[in-house]
Design a protein around this motif. Structure first.
Motif, PDB file in Angstrom:
ATOM      1  N   GLU A  37      12.816  -8.634  -4.561  1.00 27.85           N
ATOM      2  CA  GLU A  37      11.541  -7.988  -4.859  1.00 27.85           C
ATOM      3  C   GLU A  37      10.647  -7.990  -3.616  1.00 27.85           C
ATOM      4  OE1 GLU A  37       9.495 -10.019  -8.037  1.00 27.85           O
ATOM      5  OE2 GLU A  37       8.410 -11.306  -6.660  1.00 27.85           O
ATOM      6  N   ILE A  38      10.924  -8.879  -2.669  1.00 29.97           N
ATOM      7  CA  ILE A  38      10.026  -8.970  -1.518  1.00 29.97           C
ATOM      8  C   ILE A  38      10.208  -7.800  -0.551  1.00 29.97           C
ATOM      9  CG2 ILE A  38       9.422 -10.418   0.462  1.00 29.97           C
ATOM     10  CD1 ILE A  38      10.279 -12.654  -1.876  1.00 29.97           C
ATOM     11  N   PRO A  39      11.461  -7.547  -0.044  1.00 30.53           N
ATOM     12  CA  PRO A  39      11.580  -6.344   0.804  1.00 30.53           C
ATOM     13  C   PRO A  39      11.189  -5.066   0.070  1.00 30.53           C
ATOM     14  CG  PRO A  39      13.734  -7.298   0.314  1.00 30.53           C
ATOM     15  CD  PRO A  39      12.715  -8.293  -0.122  1.00 30.53           C
ATOM     16  N   SER A  40      11.447  -5.018  -1.232  1.00 31.10           N
ATOM     17  CA  SER A  40      11.098  -3.761  -1.906  1.00 31.10           C
ATOM     18  C   SER A  40       9.588  -3.653  -2.076  1.00 31.10           C
ATOM     19  CB  SER A  40      11.864  -3.616  -3.214  1.00 31.10           C
ATOM     20  OG  SER A  40      11.119  -4.118  -4.274  1.00 31.10           O
ATOM     21  N   ALA A  41       8.898  -4.796  -2.222  1.00 31.15           N
ATOM     22  CA  ALA A  41       7.434  -4.738  -2.253  1.00 31.15           C
ATOM     23  C   ALA A  41       6.896  -4.316  -0.886  1.00 31.15           C
ATOM     24  CB  ALA A  41       6.861  -6.091  -2.652  1.00 31.15           C
ATOM     25  N   VAL A  42       7.572  -4.755   0.190  1.00 30.90           N
ATOM     26  CA  VAL A  42       7.157  -4.329   1.531  1.00 30.90           C
ATOM     27  C   VAL A  42       7.349  -2.819   1.665  1.00 30.90           C
ATOM     28  CG1 VAL A  42       7.673  -4.496   3.995  1.00 30.90           C
ATOM     29  CG2 VAL A  42       7.623  -6.564   2.582  1.00 30.90           C
ATOM     30  N   ALA A  43       8.489  -2.335   1.123  1.00 31.85           N
ATOM     31  CA  ALA A  43       8.766  -0.900   1.222  1.00 31.85           C
ATOM     32  C   ALA A  43       7.728  -0.100   0.441  1.00 31.85           C
ATOM     33  CB  ALA A  43      10.160  -0.604   0.690  1.00 31.85           C
ATOM     34  N   ARG A  44       7.196  -0.691  -0.633  1.00 30.69           N
ATOM     35  CA  ARG A  44       6.195   0.015  -1.430  1.00 30.69           C
ATOM     36  C   ARG A  44       4.773  -0.252  -0.917  1.00 30.69           C
ATOM     37  NH1 ARG A  44       5.638  -2.272  -5.815  1.00 30.69           N
ATOM     38  NH2 ARG A  44       7.246  -3.852  -5.580  1.00 30.69           N
ATOM     39  N   PHE A  45       4.650  -0.922   0.215  1.00 34.92           N
ATOM     40  CA  PHE A  45       3.367  -1.247   0.866  1.00 34.92           C
ATOM     41  C   PHE A  45       2.596  -2.342   0.139  1.00 34.92           C
ATOM     42  CE2 PHE A  45       4.058   3.384   1.389  1.00 34.92           C
ATOM     43  CZ  PHE A  45       4.384   3.384   2.730  1.00 34.92           C
ATOM     44  N   ASP A  46       3.191  -2.946  -0.905  1.00 31.33           N
ATOM     45  CA  ASP A  46       2.468  -3.979  -1.633  1.00 31.33           C
ATOM     46  C   ASP A  46       2.445  -5.302  -0.882  1.00 31.33           C
ATOM     47  OD1 ASP A  46       1.423  -2.680  -3.809  1.00 31.33           O
ATOM     48  OD2 ASP A  46       3.304  -2.752  -4.920  1.00 31.33           O
ATOM     49  N   LEU A  47       3.324  -5.456   0.097  1.00 33.58           N
ATOM     50  CA  LEU A  47       3.269  -6.620   0.984  1.00 33.58           C
ATOM     51  C   LEU A  47       3.256  -6.090   2.417  1.00 33.58           C
ATOM     52  CD1 LEU A  47       5.823  -9.122  -0.622  1.00 33.58           C
ATOM     53  CD2 LEU A  47       3.346  -9.420  -0.443  1.00 33.58           C
ATOM     54  N   PRO A  48       2.615  -6.820   3.324  1.00 26.96           N
ATOM     55  CA  PRO A  48       2.574  -6.329   4.713  1.00 26.96           C
ATOM     56  C   PRO A  48       3.965  -6.371   5.359  1.00 26.96           C
ATOM     57  CG  PRO A  48       1.496  -8.465   4.500  1.00 26.96           C
ATOM     58  CD  PRO A  48       1.799  -8.004   3.115  1.00 26.96           C
ATOM     59  N   PRO A  49       4.177  -5.549   6.387  1.00 26.10           N
ATOM     60  CA  PRO A  49       5.503  -5.488   7.010  1.00 26.10           C
ATOM     61  C   PRO A  49       5.880  -6.765   7.745  1.00 26.10           C
ATOM     62  CG  PRO A  49       3.916  -4.135   8.205  1.00 26.10           C
ATOM     63  CD  PRO A  49       3.235  -4.593   6.976  1.00 26.10           C
ATOM     64  N   ALA A  87      -3.291   3.765  -0.476  1.00 25.86           N
ATOM     65  CA  ALA A  87      -3.063   3.045   0.774  1.00 25.86           C
ATOM     66  C   ALA A  87      -1.587   2.774   1.037  1.00 25.86           C
ATOM     67  CB  ALA A  87      -3.831   1.725   0.737  1.00 25.86           C
ATOM     68  N   THR A  88      -1.202   2.895   2.296  1.00 30.57           N
ATOM     69  CA  THR A  88       0.063   2.281   2.727  1.00 30.57           C
ATOM     70  C   THR A  88      -0.298   0.853   3.111  1.00 30.57           C
ATOM     71  OG1 THR A  88      -0.279   3.050   4.963  1.00 30.57           O
ATOM     72  CG2 THR A  88       0.998   4.476   3.525  1.00 30.57           C
ATOM     73  N   TYR A  89       0.102   0.399   4.270  1.00 35.50           N
ATOM     74  CA  TYR A  89      -0.300  -0.954   4.665  1.00 35.50           C
ATOM     75  C   TYR A  89      -1.788  -0.981   4.958  1.00 35.50           C
ATOM     76  CZ  TYR A  89       4.685  -1.597   5.084  1.00 35.50           C
ATOM     77  OH  TYR A  89       6.015  -1.648   4.815  1.00 35.50           O
ATOM     78  N   TRP A  90      -2.432  -2.090   4.664  1.00 35.27           N
ATOM     79  CA  TRP A  90      -3.878  -2.185   4.872  1.00 35.27           C
ATOM     80  C   TRP A  90      -4.223  -3.613   5.276  1.00 35.27           C
ATOM     81  CZ3 TRP A  90      -8.084  -0.502   0.762  1.00 35.27           C
ATOM     82  CH2 TRP A  90      -9.314  -0.338   1.431  1.00 35.27           C
ATOM     83  N   PRO A  91      -3.945  -3.952   6.547  1.00 33.71           N
ATOM     84  CA  PRO A  91      -4.155  -5.341   6.962  1.00 33.71           C
ATOM     85  C   PRO A  91      -5.645  -5.695   7.011  1.00 33.71           C
ATOM     86  CG  PRO A  91      -3.552  -3.976   8.837  1.00 33.71           C
ATOM     87  CD  PRO A  91      -3.416  -3.117   7.628  1.00 33.71           C
ATOM     88  N   PHE A  92      -5.942  -6.955   6.773  1.00 35.55           N
ATOM     89  CA  PHE A  92      -7.295  -7.467   6.909  1.00 35.55           C
ATOM     90  C   PHE A  92      -7.628  -7.550   8.393  1.00 35.55           C
ATOM     91  CE2 PHE A  92     -10.587 -10.683   6.955  1.00 35.55           C
ATOM     92  CZ  PHE A  92     -11.336 -10.324   5.851  1.00 35.55           C
TER      93      PHE A  92
END
Lengths: 406, 581, 211
Positions: free
Chosen positions: A281-293, B335-340
């Motif tokens: 779920e972590i890489p896929s959350a990154v792919a969905r922008f829900d986690l930072p790259p 939003a795509t990535y949105w860093p603080f």
């Protein structure tokens, strides 16, 4: 209010209200037409806090509708125990044949509760054609749920182990063991937390910590709590938590209720370290922008808690056959391969790949890995789940010690 | 002689009372019995106070009660003072209409959506923190105390922000009632000719006359603020939470024996709400007394500066909150990535909408079907019940009119004053025993309980303002009461009826507990899904839900304002233009 | 003390509906009469500073030689009497009057002294025992008298009257009317009366302006 005056000035329209009243009658009755639906409807009560799981279940709904004519409705739960208590309440109220829950996604403590109150259909799992593909005789984990035999009341659905992830933008070297976790918390105060023990992941963290504090002595955790010295065994755990809590997010005063909130807090940088039971779920959350790259996933060196999650059918479902058909589909190589795709959910399959055909096996091959994904062979050791009685015991002790949270 | 239609309307007026009072009373009984230890289905039928004992042995219970009480009182107080300051300062100025226009969208915003949007602004990685730390790249989000703060300040903010527009529009609605409007206009002139500044005149002379008409809505707000679940669930502390949140947790707990404690807590919640109401009423009297003494001192400008400042502060904070909430929700949803601490996302994507909208299809259908059914029923019942009031006036004895005038407002506000968390749980119990496999009907009824009062309030004023001479003329032409109702009143009241329908839709859309409990979670709506998403993993998807949740009632209102002028009455288009000149 | 309306023209949109030029001397009651809709009430609103769009005016309004045009309505020191007495219904008769007494007039006065002086004023017009009576319980004539006392208590520099006697019954009307005009003369206040009742005009005794 000029409008009233405007309306009063204009001419009366005779027919307008006549067709209006027809519309009104139709609209008022519309919701009740749902009763007239045909074909079995299966209500699948499953935790709804993960976008991936939800969209995977939407896919499953389409598939079972097309293949078997079954309408599968995903009832998204904030907490699985809501559904357990619903079945229990129905039993208490004497509703034995028209239950509202037809399928339930459970394991561990919720299964133990349903097993204790006889809330699940039993001995149906072996009759599913696809269950044989899990190779249960060689894989006792497929018929054991937190030390309890499943007695054919629930079918395995997926496998998981506890992984940690951190934000590499701020953190160079994440903690590799429980003692290092405390060092990390000192260095980055307020940047780690774990969910309340009422949450599945929350109590799992307690189990991981407990077992990590008793390296090389794990056999004792297979026994029911009643047969061992709970206080003596857990003393180091409380000492550890006493030290950790003041260094946690909001000094441990506000604990998140659900595991999914950890990911949300990781997303903004409020937290720098978190953990999950579903590595994919972590890489896929990154792919969905829900986690930072800059998120990286890893497993602790001092062992990772692992378990299997299951699907049960409540005893009072009105559509047992349709429910079994759905479960059999969930166990099919097609559905399991879809589920294991990182882009979809990334939940590990419970099927024994050796029993599949070449073509079926190919569908399980991993796609190109993301930097956020768990590296291959990351697990140094799998810590098996303690006996189910530990869950309640740990939880009660935690609340007794740190106060009731709701 | 009464016609059959008139009989029907009077019957429906009585039916409205039963429809409102019966479920609430039954629900209260259904929760009182288990609180006193009587729940045969769980094998308990001996009366006892053990549930209350267990509740009061619980460590955090006094904190919970205090939290419910204090957040409710504070939020109501702030909302009322803000609303009154706005009216005091901007009354009879062209600004007022502008403000009304700005605040109306907040009125229709569901509580859950407002709470989630506020979360986006207040949380340490939210917009506010990004504004504070803008430019300091590499900075970590701060570790400040809101949301989830132990004193419930975030709850107070969200509730005050949500209730302020409601009270503001209620004040305006009271002021626009025909008798009130004439008196207020006269008093304004008199106070000014006596040398009182308009603001001072408003608070010393008009407010005391206005307030009695405002009391019930204010108490409804207070009752809601002390007992609601979704706002403290999303923004509140959990060590311990407010009492209402605890009730929900205990009712849903795996351990069924906690249901007794939950029922006891629900009864205590009724007590807490009642305490808040009593405290409020006492404070009202005290303030009225002090007010009167102060107003007798003859100061011509007292309060002008402070109240004007308060009004501007209120206006600015509400607008600022509205803009930041909308801005950050829209940004998160795209939003795509949105860093603080970047103020804007790295890039924009429609991906979250593409994921969210298909997932929402079924809840959206449920929301719309339920909302339409409930709102249409409520408006129809209310229209006939209002017609019944006319029929009573023509035919009934004075005593009946008097009883009607006392009982109806009290009953109308019953579902708004009794905490839902108490009577809804009692209702669920009856439902599980008698209608276990029925899903829509209980949800439909519990939604009606909340929509009916507002539909009545929304339609009562236009009905009062309706020029009875039209009716007399029609009677003179030999029309029956039914014909007059259908051919004269309904077409003339078309615009307010549509607004009431839209209001009904908006209220039905926003219900959380009345959907979740009676439906047993089997009837997901956009609101229940949005609350579930609020604790989910994706801020972005959550934002999509909030925006859809907000768009729905807004759309209903836009249609209600737009339709009568554009489609049904071409004549009105002409009038609109003319009146703008 | 004098109230002057110089070259006053009142417009609705762009149409002039009323024009007027007069100076009201202390103790004089100038009557403005005309059919309804001729802008009589608007005239009083303009003088008070309470006119709303689409009404506007040009010309000048002077009180004691100072222009009022830029002065806020509540600072103009103009008393006003309407056809409804508009007593504040949540206050007693006496409190209605006390409310009007400006701080300057009560400086150095204790609460009881203020109350006594108001009771004395009430006494003079035969309402001595009504200080604590809720205003709703007063008769129309009593309310009219309290309303005038209230206006006078605010120490106005001039008084505007908008059909103040039209709602009184005919038997009381003459008596109240004479008393009001006598009081205005006695206090040497300039007054502007708007009415369509010829008896009012006759009793006022001042100049008459027809519009």
């Amino acid at each position: 209010m000029t409008r009233g005056r405007q309306v009063q000035r204009c001419s009366t329209r005779g027919t307008a209200h006549q067709w209006l009243s027809v519309i009104l009658a139709v609209v008022m009755l519309a919701p009740f037409s749902v009763w007239a639906q045909t074909g079995p409807t299966v209500h699948f009560h499953a935790w709804g806090g993960s976008a991936q799981v939800n969209s995977y279940l939407s896919w499953v709904s389409e598939q079972v509708a097309a293949r078997h004519g079954i309408t599968l409705k995903h009832v998204k739960l904030a907490d699985t125990s809501d559904a357990v208590s619903r079945v229990l309440a129905e039993k208490a109220a004497g509703n034995h044949t028209r239950g509202s829950v037809d399928l339930i996604w459970i394991n561990g403590e919720n299964f133990a509760a349903m097993d204790r109150h006889d809330l699940l259909l039993s001995d149906w799992v072996a009759s599913l054609p696809n269950f044989a593909l899990t190779n249960p005789s060689a894989n006792p984990a497929m018929v054991t749920d937190f030390g309890l035999p499943t007695r054919g009341q629930e079918a395995p659905w997926g496998k998981a182990a506890l992984v940690f992830y951190y934000n590499a933008r701020y953190v160079d070297s994440p903690p590799q063991s429980l003692p290092e976790l405390l060092t990390f918390a000192r260095r980055y105060p307020g940047r780690f937390t774990y969910p309340l023990p009422t949450d599945y992941l929350g109590v799992s963290f307690l189990k991981y910590a407990l077992m990590s504090l008793h390296q090389g002595d794990h056999a004792v955790f297979n026994q029911p709590v009643s047969q061992i010295n709970f206080d003596r065994l857990t003393a180091p755990l409380w000492a550890f938590l006493d030290a950790l809590h003041p260094l946690m997010w909001r000094q441990g005063d506000y604990a998140v209720r659900q595991a999914s909130e950890l990911q949300r807090l990781m997303s903004g940088g409020d937290l720098l370290l978190a953990f999950s039971f579903t590595a994919a779920e972590i890489p896929s959350a990154v792919a969905r922008f829900d986690l930072p790259p800059t998120i990286r996933t890893y497993a602790m060196q001092d062992g990772s808690l692992g378990n299997v999650h299951f699907i049960g059918i409540p005893y009072n479902t009105s559509v047992p056959d349709a429910a079994k058909t759905v479960v059999n589909f969930l166990l099919s190589p097609r559905a399991q391969a879809e589920k294991q795709k990182t882009a979809v959910w990334g939940d590990q399959t419970v099927l024994d790949l050796q029993l599949l055909s070449e073509a079926e096996r190919a569908a399980f091959q991993p796609e190109s890995p993301s930097p956020a994904a768990l590296p291959a062979d990351a697990f140094s050791a799998i810590l098996p789940e303690p006996h189910a009685s530990w869950t309640d015991a740990l939880r009660e002790a935690w609340f007794a010690r740190y106060g009731q949270r709701l | 002689m009464m016609t059959r239609f008139e009989r029907l309307t009077i019957g429906l007026r009585a039916g409205l009372l039963v429809l409102l009072a019966l479920p609430v009373t039954a629900g209260l009984v259904g929760v009182l019995l288990p609180a006193l230890g009587y729940l045969p289905a769980l094998g308990q039928s001996a009366w006892s106070l053990s549930a209350f004992r267990a509740l009061f042995d619980y460590a955090g219970v006094t904190t919970m009660m205090w939290l419910s009480l204090s957040t409710g009182l504070a939020a109501t107080c702030i909302a009322l003072c803000g609303a009154l300051a706005l009216v005091a300062v901007f009354h009879q100025q062209r600004w007022l209409q502008q403000i009304q226009r700005w605040l109306s969208p907040l009125l229709v915003l569901p509580h859950a959506a407002a709470a989630i949007a506020l979360l986006f602004v207040l949380s340490p990685s939210g917009l506010l923190a990004r504004l504070v730390y803008a430019g300091e790249s590499g900075a970590l989000p701060p570790q400040w105390g809101v949301p989830y703060d132990a004193h419930g300040i975030s709850i107070i903010l969200a509730l005050a922000l949500k209730e302020l527009p409601f009270l503001f529009l209620m004040v305006l609605s009271v002021l626009s009632q025909p008798q009130m409007a004439a008196r207020v206009a006269g008093y304004r002139k008199v106070t000014q000719s006596l040398g009182y500044a308009p603001v001072t005149g408003f608070i010393t002379i008009i407010l005391p006359i206005l307030y009695p008409h405002l009391r019930l809505p204010v108490l409804a707000v207070l009752a809601y603020a002390t007992a609601n679940v979704e706002v403290p669930l999303i923004l509140g502390p959990n060590n311990p939470p407010t009492l209402a949140v605890a009730v929900v947790h205990w009712f849903n707990h795996v351990d069924l024996s906690l249901r007794f404690q939950a029922a006891a807590a629900a009864i205590v919640q009724v007590g807490v709400t009642l305490t808040a109401v009593i405290l409020w009423l006492v404070a009202e009297r005290l303030i009225a007394l002090l007010w009167r003494r102060r107003s007798m001192q003859g100061r011509r400008h007292s309060g002008v500066i402070s109240i004007t400042a308060m009004a501007w502060l209120t206006l600015l904070s509400v607008i600022l909150a509205g803009i930041t909430m909308l801005g950050s929700t829209v940004s998160w949803s795209l939003a795509t990535y949105w860093p603080f601490p970047a103020l804007l996302p790295d890039a924009l994507t429609l991906q979250h909408w593409q994921t969210g909208l298909p997932e929402m299809a079924a809840p959206l259908r449920n929301t719309l079907a339920l909302g339409l059914a409930v709102s249409v029923t409520a408006v129809s019942v209310v229209l006939l019940a209002l017609e019944g009031q006319q029929a009573l006036r023509w035919h009934a004895r004075h005593r009946w009119l008097h009883i009607d005038a006392v009982i109806l407002p009290a009953t109308l506000y019953l579902p708004l004053l009794v905490p839902g968390v108490a009577f809804l749980f009692g209702l669920v119990w009856f439902q599980q025993v008698y209608f276990a496999d029925v899903v829509w009907l209980p949800v439909y009824i519990s939604h009606l309980l909340y929509v009916l009062p507002y539909a009545y309030i929304a339609l009562a004023v236009p009905y009062q303002r309706f020029d009875q001479r039209y009716v007399q003329v029609a009677y003179g032409l030999g029309k029956s009461p039914l014909a007059v109702f259908l051919h004269v009143k309904l077409p003339l009241l078309f615009a307010p009826v549509l607004v009431a329908l839209a209001l009904g839709l908006a209220i039905s859309f926003s219900q959380y507990l009345p959907t979740l409990l009676p439906g047993g979670g089997r009837l997901p709506t956009v609101t229940t899904e949005a609350v579930a998403m609020a604790s989910g993993s994706s801020r972005r998807l959550s934002a999509v839900y909030v925006l859809v949740q907000t768009a729905l009632p807004l759309l209903a209102f836009v249609l209600a304002w737009w339709l009568p002028g554009r489609i049904f009455n071409p004549a009105a288009r002409h009038t609109v233009k003319e009146s703008k000149l | 003390m004098s109230l002057a309306l110089q070259q006053l023209r009142i417009y609705r949109h762009d149409t002039c509906m009323l024009s007027l030029d007069c100076c009201i001397a202390p103790g004089e009651v100038v009557s403005v009469t005309g059919p309804s809709g001729s802008g009589k009430s608007t005239l009083l609103n303009v003088v008070m500073g309470l006119q709303e769009l689409p009404f506007r005016y040009d010309g000048e309004i002077m009180l004691n030689g100072k222009p009022l045009d830029a002065v806020a309505p509540h600072k103009r020191n103009l008393g006003m009497l309407y056809q409804d007495p508009l007593l504040f219904e949540h206050l007693t008769a006496g409190e209605n009057i006390a409310f009007a007494v400006p701080p300057a007039a009560r400086r150095g006065q204790t609460k009881t002294a203020l109350r006594d002086s108001i009771t004395a004023q009430l006494d003079k017009v035969g309402l001595g025992d009504l200080y604590t009576r809720p205003v709703q319980t007063l008769s129309g004539g009593q309310q009219a008298r309290v309303a005038l006392l209230r206006t006078l208590a605010s120490k106005p520099q001039a008084v505007l009257l908008d059909e103040p006697f039209s709602k009184l019954d005919t038997t009381r009307r003459a008596q109240i009317r004479d008393w009001v005009f006598a009081t205005l003369r006695e206090q040497q206040l300039p007054a502007l009366l708007v009415t369509h009742d010829n008896d009012d005009v006759r009793a006022a005794g001042g100049r008459i302006i027809e519009v």
